[in-house]
Design an enzyme around this catalytic site. Structure first.
Site: not given
Ligand SMILES: [Zn+2]
Length: 705
Positions: A17, A20, A136, A139, A160, A163, A317, A320
């Protein structure tokens, strides 16, 4: 001298994404700038491919873990090729994968060294113990109490914070790294090398984390729980914890623990590295990694540089569910790679979060690249083609023509402009070295503005009419061409393709990628060089068209996957991807225009001239008015007031070509005399003004008829 720069290796559990892409662009830019100076440079990027999350994803998709990693890697390879970041385009030297056999060897070697080592406090650096806690998988990280969400129902696992997925309970025997013994050693590193963690704000964060007390790290899992990983040397019932092993890639990639690899690249030759990381993984790189290296007796990295995150244009932030992410395939489809590189480096102030929206990208590309650097380059080269038979003209004005040149207001002393550009180059390089790309680019664009102004002031199109001014004209064009040569060398690491194109259009061979900007000398552009074919470098982007394509593209992509969350989000007014603005509304003026004709003589009474905005500022206490200084080819620029302040940022108008009613009777507005009128379309119920302009290069003062 050598240089080694790395991006993080990305966890192969999700597709690439914007984040990166950004780190890779930064690393690529740094690598190219080092190579340009003749420094042998190694640039690493890649993927981290082990761990329970990859194992689970593979299971779900009916692949082996390696096949699962291959699948994700294929997307990374495609992305790096499309954005010109791979080896074939002069980008990375290795796409490192932790599934490489030489990585297994090197990781085992580092483990063995740590296992033999004593901590600074005299204990074994690695010991066996029992771990109880929460983990997690996404992570790939153990979570302490303040790092997870406590369950709402009793007995359920915590989730998490990043997540929002259930954590795994881990209760097993395993190996620990005695991190708690490294607090003083680490603090003294941060103390003695203030540049070790950058920027300053992140360094302070790291210091206070370490001062808060360090916990020992669990660095292995039972093979029965996690089998996809590097086995612990001499104890194959255990697998190395993915983070412990992954960080080691930075040294295994260049030959640590593998003789063959050492011969091909060279750990001795390239280490230590400059690590670029996102701020979210700073702790692993600035605390854990140096501690492992200290234990193994290996030199620490050169520096760990943490950049901010990309937010949407409203500072939210990207996610999606909010539907505000920037899609790489949309970027790739609609935008020039160099424009994207320029935008991300210009827009994100080093160390801080940046904002990214397609509209912002278009605006910057149009104002800074199409109208800025691109326009300067094409107008200069076009004039050289027209007035100098396509050859770089002579730079000196002969003694007997100096007086003529002085009369036009041209600075006959070439050293003034040379001095300005040398100073700007030095400041640019200083900011670049400090990785303050945004500031560096601002400085580079001060050169663009300065040269633009020299051209506008000198009015080459008028000089061309006077034989006595031939040398003045030549000198102006030489200065402009030489400045463009400097800019193409300076900006090469940031925009390699565009700068090479400019370089070649100047008639120069090969690329500016082998010229050290610090060694540029004014006047080295050879007189008489035949310029290349002049082509636009940064074509203007049609904002309405591209935005409507992006909007309709995203809609068709998103609809099949619409979720409840999307539906809620779509009901709210969209700010990032507006519906295309209506191009035309019938107004009263249209109706009049069709029914009452005028004679050509009536039209001829209106003196319409091409002008260029030299300055623009707001008028105090008049929120609709801008005070503009416009060059219409006269001795003095015109002062014109325009009621466009609510729709145009003053700084965005600078250098813009406009149309002026030049013979309108002067009138006073808010105490200022307005000597003309800017022609603009007006549409919509509010009568939104849109300034008339030209897509081709027109000299100031040209008459419209
Ligand atoms: Zn996580």
């Amino acid at each position: 001298m050598t240089f080694y720069v790395t991006t993080p290796i990305y966890y192969a559990n999700s597709l690439p994404h914007l984040g990166h892409l950004y780190t890779m662009i930064v690393a690529d830019t740094i690598a190219r700038s080092k190579r340009q100076k003749g420094i042998e440079t190694y640039f690493l990027t890649g993927t981290d491919e082990h761990g329970i999350n990859i194992e689970r994803a593979a299971e779900k998709s009916g692949r082996t873990p390696k096949e699962q990693a291959d699948y994700v890697v294929s997307y990374y390879k495609k992305m790096t090729a499309e954005f010109g970041l791979d080896t074939a385009h002069g980008g990375y030297d290795i796409f490192m994968r932790t599934t490489e056999p030489f990585h297994y060897q090197g990781a085992s070697e580092l483990w063995r060294r740590c296992a033999k080592a004593k901590t600074p406090k005299g204990n074994d650096a690695i010991y066996k113990g029992h771990y109880e806690g929460w983990f997690c998988a996404a992570c790939a990280e153990y979570k302490t109490e303040d790092e997870y969400q406590k369950p709402k129902t009793e007995g359920a696992p915590p989730t998490c914070l990043i997540h929002d997925i259930a954590l795994d309970r881990v209760s097993e025997d395993g190996y620990f790294f005695r991190l708690s013994d490294y607090d003083e050693a680490l603090l003294s590193v941060y103390e003695s090398q203030p540049d070790f963690v950058r920027p300053e704000s992140r360094r302070n964060e790291v210091i206070s984390f370490v001062k808060g007390g360090l916990q020992d790290l669990s660095i292995s899992r039972l093979k029965t729980s996690v089998s996809w990983g590097v086995p612990v040397p001499d104890d194959p019932e255990h697998t190395m914890y993915v983070w412990f092993e992954a960080l080691i890639n930075y040294i295994t990639a260049i030959g640590f623990g593998n003789e063959e690899r050492e011969k091909i690249v060279g750990f001795e030759k390239f280490w230590p590295a400059l690590h670029l990381v996102g701020k979210d993984i700073l702790r692993f790189h600035a605390v854990y990694w140096p501690a492992f290296l200290l234990a193994a007796g290996i030199e620490l990295p050169r520096a760990i540089v943490a950049h901010g995150m990309w937010l949407d244009p409203n500072g939210r932030k990207m996610s999606k569910t909010l539907g505000n992410t920037i899609e790489l395939d949309v970027l790739q489809q609609h935008f020039n790679v160099d424009a994207i590189r320029y935008f991300v480096l210009r827009e994100m102030v080093f160390g801080q979060d940046g904002r990214f929206g397609y509209e912002g990208l278009i605006d910057r590309a149009n104002s800074d690249l199409a109208s800025g650097l691109g326009n300067l380059s094409s107008r200069t080269l076009t004039m050289i083609a027209r007035y100098s038979e396509g050859r770089i003209p002579a730079r000196q004005i002969a003694e007997d023509k100096l007086l003529f040149a002085k009369r036009t207001g041209v600075d006959t002393d070439e050293t003034t402009v040379a001095g300005f550009i040398e100073l700007a180059r030095d400041q640019y390089l200083q900011q670049f070295e400090a990785l303050n790309f945004s500031r560096a680019l601002e400085v580079a664009w001060s050169i663009v503005a300065r040269i633009d102004k020299i051209i506008t002031d000198a009015k080459p199109w008028d000089l061309a009419k006077d034989e006595n001014q031939k040398q003045t004209l030549d000198a102006i064009l030489y200065r402009s061409a030489e400045a463009i040569r400097w800019l193409s060398v300076m900006l090469f690491p940031i925009m390699p393709q565009a700068c090479t194109a400019i370089w070649n259009q100047l008639g120069l061979k090969a690329t500016p990628g082998t010229h050290d900007p610090a060694k540029l000398i004014w006047g080295e552009l050879e007189e008489g060089t035949t310029i290349g074919e002049v082509k636009p470098i940064f074509p203007r982007i049609d904002k309405n068209k591209v935005m409507s394509e992006i909007t309709s593209g995203t809609e068709t992509q998103q609809k099949p996957h619409a979720t409840a969350a999307d539906a809620v989000d779509n009901a709210q007014p969209k700010t990032e991807t507006p519906t295309p603005t209506p191009v035309h509304h019938a107004t009263e003026a249209d109706a009049v225009g069709v029914t009452s004709f005028i004679e050509i003589g009536d039209f001829a009474k209106v003196d319409l001239r091409v002008g260029q905005v030299l300055s623009a500022e707001r008028v105090p206490k008049a929120d609709k008015l801008l005070l503009l200084k416009i060059d219409i080819g006269e001795a003095e620029p015109r002062q014109v007031l325009a009621g466009i302040a609510q729709y145009y940022e003053p700084e965005k108008l600078i250098n813009r070509k406009v149309v002026i009613v030049a013979n309108l009777k002067p009138r006073k507005l808010r105490g200022f005399e307005s000597q003309g009128m800017v022609v603009a379309a007006s549409y919509g119920e509010e009568g939104r003004p849109v300034i008339a302009t030209f897509t081709e290069d027109v000299p100031n003062g040209a008459r419209l008829k």
